[in-house]
Design a protein around this motif. Structure first.
Motif, PDB file in Angstrom:
ATOM      1  N   ASP A   3       0.821  -1.206   0.000  1.00  0.00           N
ATOM      2  CA  ASP A   3       0.000   0.000   0.000  1.00  0.00           C
ATOM      3  C   ASP A   3       0.855   1.257   0.000  1.00  0.00           C
ATOM      4  OD1 ASP A   3      -2.563  -1.034  -0.127  1.00  0.00           O
ATOM      5  OD2 ASP A   3      -2.657  -1.379   2.026  1.00  0.00           O
ATOM      6  N   ARG A 110      -5.695   7.141  -3.500  1.00  0.00           N
ATOM      7  CA  ARG A 110      -5.788   7.806  -2.196  1.00  0.00           C
ATOM      8  C   ARG A 110      -5.132   9.185  -2.248  1.00  0.00           C
ATOM      9  NH1 ARG A 110      -2.545   4.530   0.908  1.00  0.00           N
ATOM     10  NH2 ARG A 110      -0.815   5.887   0.399  1.00  0.00           N
ATOM     11  N   ALA A 141     -15.752  -0.332  -2.646  1.00  0.00           N
ATOM     12  CA  ALA A 141     -14.822  -0.682  -1.560  1.00  0.00           C
ATOM     13  C   ALA A 141     -13.811   0.441  -1.338  1.00  0.00           C
ATOM     14  CB  ALA A 141     -14.102  -1.994  -1.873  1.00  0.00           C
ATOM     15  N   LYS A 145     -13.776   2.702   2.121  1.00  0.00           N
ATOM     16  CA  LYS A 145     -12.520   2.707   2.882  1.00  0.00           C
ATOM     17  C   LYS A 145     -12.052   4.129   3.177  1.00  0.00           C
ATOM     18  CE  LYS A 145      -7.707   1.177   2.509  1.00  0.00           C
ATOM     19  NZ  LYS A 145      -6.739   0.449   1.667  1.00  0.00           N
ATOM     20  N   HIS A 146     -12.421   5.068   2.310  1.00  0.00           N
ATOM     21  CA  HIS A 146     -11.977   6.449   2.460  1.00  0.00           C
ATOM     22  C   HIS A 146     -13.068   7.371   3.013  1.00  0.00           C
ATOM     23  CE1 HIS A 146      -8.830   4.724  -0.047  1.00  0.00           C
ATOM     24  NE2 HIS A 146      -8.065   5.542   0.634  1.00  0.00           N
TER      25      HIS A 146
END
Length: 168
Positions: A3, A110, A141, A145-146
């Motif tokens: 990541d 991200r 997803a 997640k954010h």
């Protein structure tokens, strides 16, 4: 893959020179994300219409919207994020956020999202939203997640689109 983000990725406003890279990344990402949701014919027609060079040049040069890109080695576009006013004009909307599948899970999406949110906060924007296909499990997803939440009241069931929103 990890990541953590690779060191050779840079970010900035899209330029006219980025248009072919945006088109390539859109096609790769769309085919990986939407195969099985849409037909190959639909995907090809959608990409031709919504990612034409002329349309992307308008987006790059727009004073109303912002188009950010992630570049590998400061050249090849590997991700992009496009946002601006919603169709109603009252809210801010994330129109598109795509990363080349070869670069998924490296933090590029991200980072693009974070850059956009930093700008929105600086402009005093407290929330924004987006539409995602109800069957796009990859996209949902990522957004959940954010910190996005599903706002069923603003869904577009006739298009199978969910509305997701996020407070900043």
């Amino acid at each position: 893959m990890s990541d953590s983000e690779p060191n050779d990725i840079t970010y900035g406003l899209a330029t006219e020179a980025d248009v072919p890279g945006i088109q390539f990344t859109a096609e790769e990402s769309w085919r990986a994300t939407y195969r099985g949701i849409y037909t190959d014919t639909f995907i090809s027609e959608f990409l031709a219409q919504n990612y034409s060079a002329e349309g992307l040049l308008r987006s790059v040069n727009s004073q109303r919207t912002t188009l950010l890109v992630a570049r590998e080695d400061e050249i090849a576009v590997v991700g992009f994020c496009h946002y601006g006013p919603s169709l109603g004009g009252d809210d801010v909307e994330l129109y598109r956020l795509y990363v080349d599948p070869d670069y998924w899970r490296l933090g590029i999406g991200r980072t693009l999202l974070g850059m956009m949110e930093d700008w929105l906060r600086a402009e005093g924007v407290g929330h924004y939203g987006l539409y995602v296909h109800a069957l796009n499990e990859i996209g949902k997803a990522f957004y959940f997640k954010h910190g996005f939440i599903h706002d069923e009241r603003r869904d577009k069931p006739e298009e199978d689109h969910w509305y997701l929103s996020k407070q900043l």
